[in-house]
Enzyme design. Structure first.
Site: not given
Ligand code: S3P
Length: 427
Positions: A120, A342, A20-21, A164, A311, A25, A386
């Site tokens: 959030r 969570r 996903k990340s 983060s 995660d 990007r 999740r």
């Molecule tokens: C992510 C970073 C994390 C993660 C999220 C995806 C990302 O969050 O929990 O599912 O793609 O950069 P944080 O950056 O808030 O820790």
């Protein structure tokens, strides 16, 4: 709603969907680059589709051709003000990364999200971006937000205050799109997919320990991105393979970037037997993973490892309910501001099945092993993808029927989760 049962074994090969990340990007950097970027194995899920739609709203051409996603990037001139309000749905990554991009590009946009996303914290990105010249108004640090036209400073220096990667990436993207010289200090060692991919797109980015430096006026050029399978999705099958006796599961093509693979290290320290066969090291490390049924032992989890498994903590908590002894998970208060709180949802839902978990301010105390049992007990994902998948794996080792509510939240990151589950149970 889904009715789930204990299973004798799990068998088969699973190719989890794209990370996903990395998917988010690849779309964003493809849009910022010049030329046509192709992305294979892009995650087709609600969150990534949000990023795709918002980029389209900002004027970017994105289409599918012969099974790959293509993005026609036009460099810095690619973006225009969106005609509509930008709806980020449930996606924190889309919101934070794209807020960086939009403010760096000097555009106007209004941003909204669903109920969970609207609770959030967004001030973690608005505060630093505003301090560099952006003009973002928020609702007390939350959505909705209005991003007003602005130019950012030509030099940006920022030290991460929360662990983060979304905040780090938002500042990096804002700096690059604005043409600023950008320096970021990340003492938390958060996931580095943006840095790895920026290099692939030709940016002159230097990483020396915790310091990331990007010179002014970067030009990105299009590339072909192959998105590896998501370790965060694979984690559910890894733990399932460790907990369900007589299982024979192989999870193929999983991204094992060291800033993401904390779960493997932790499980191995908990006595898990996991075979790892590397298949590719080109940019991101990729491997096939085979978990074996193991008698786990408790451990203390905290400190620097937390961002590398943030995660995966819900599924790690389930593993800890089956481990011998007391597991303490600490330094994980970020869990309180994810898609659900969570710390609360893991504790409440697993304890309904007989687990012995105490919530703490920044984590959990988990006593194991406990026999999970249920007589049509209703557990809820709390609309958190999740938590839904963790509870589905819990049901596989629970005596009696488990009724899982709001199971469709898996569509956020892993829409085919339940069809994969059916397949490996049936074999
Ligand atoms: C992510 C970073 C994390 C993660 C999220 C995806 C990302 O969050 O929990 O599912 O793609 O950069 P944080 O950056 O808030 O820790």
């Amino acid at each position: 709603m889904k009715k789930l049962n204990k299973v004798p074994s799990l068998n088969g090969i699973i190719s989890v969907p794209g990370d996903k990340s990395i998917s988010h990007r690849s779309l964003i950097l493809g849009a910022m680059a010049t030329g046509i970027t192709t992305v294979s194995n892009l995650l087709n899920s609600a969150d990534v589709n949000t990023t795709k739609q918002v980029l389209v709203d900002l004027g970017v051409d994105i289409w599918n051709e012969a099974g790959v996603t293509k993005i026609n990037g036009k460099g810095g001139d690619n973006f225009h003000d969106p005609k509509n309000v930008l709806d980020m749905g449930n996606s924190g990554t889309s919101t934070r990364l794209l807020t960086g991009l939009i403010s760096g590009a000097g555009l106007y946009a209004r941003i909204i999200g669903d109920d969970s996303l609207s609770k959030r914290p967004m001030d973690r990105v608005t505060k630093p971006l505003n301090s560099f010249g952006a003009k973002i108004e928020s609702n007390n640090g939350r959505l909705p937000m209005n991003i007003h036209r602005s130019r950012l400073n030509k030099e940006i220096k920022f030290e991460l205050q929360v662990g983060s990667a979304q905040v780090k990436s938002a500042v990096m993207l804002a700096g690059i799109v604005n043409g600023s010289k950008t320096t970021i200090i990340d003492n938390f060692n958060t996931r580095n997919h943006t840095e790895v991919m920026l290099k692939q797109f030709g940016a002159e980015i230097e990483v020396a320990g915790a310091e990331i430096s990007i010179p002014a006026d970067q030009h990105l050029h299009s590339v072909n991105v192959a998105v590896p399978g998501d370790i965060s999705s694979a984690a559910f099958w890894i733990v399932a393979g460790l907990l369900v006796k007589d299982s024979n599961l192989t999870i193929k093509n999983v991204g094992l970037n060291p800033t993401r693979s904390g779960i493997i290290k932790i499980l191995q320290e908990m006595n898990a037997k996991i075979d790892i066969k590397r298949v590719n090291d080109d940019g991101e490390i990729v491997a096939d993973i085979k978990p074996h049924f193991s008698q786990l032992t408790a451990m203390n989890i905290g400190g620097k490892v937390i961002p590398t498994c943030i995660d995966e903590i819900p599924i790690l908590a389930l593993a800890a309910t089956q481990a011998e002894g007391r597991t303490i998970i600490k330094d994980a208060s970020e869990l309180r501001v994810k898609e659900s709180n969570r710390i609360t949802t893991v504790t409440t839902e697993l304890n309904k099945l007989g687990a012995n978990i105490q919530a703490t301010e920044d984590g959990f105390i988990i006593y194991g092993p406990t026999k999970l049992h249920s007589n049509d007990v209703h557990v809820s994902s709390n609309k958190d993808h999740r938590i839904a998948m963790m509870l589905a794996i819990a049901a596989l080792i629970t005596e009696g029927n488990v009724i899982l509510e709001d199971d469709d939240s898996v569509g956020i990151s892993y829409p085919t989760f339940f069809s994969d589950l059916e397949r490996v149970v049936a074999k």
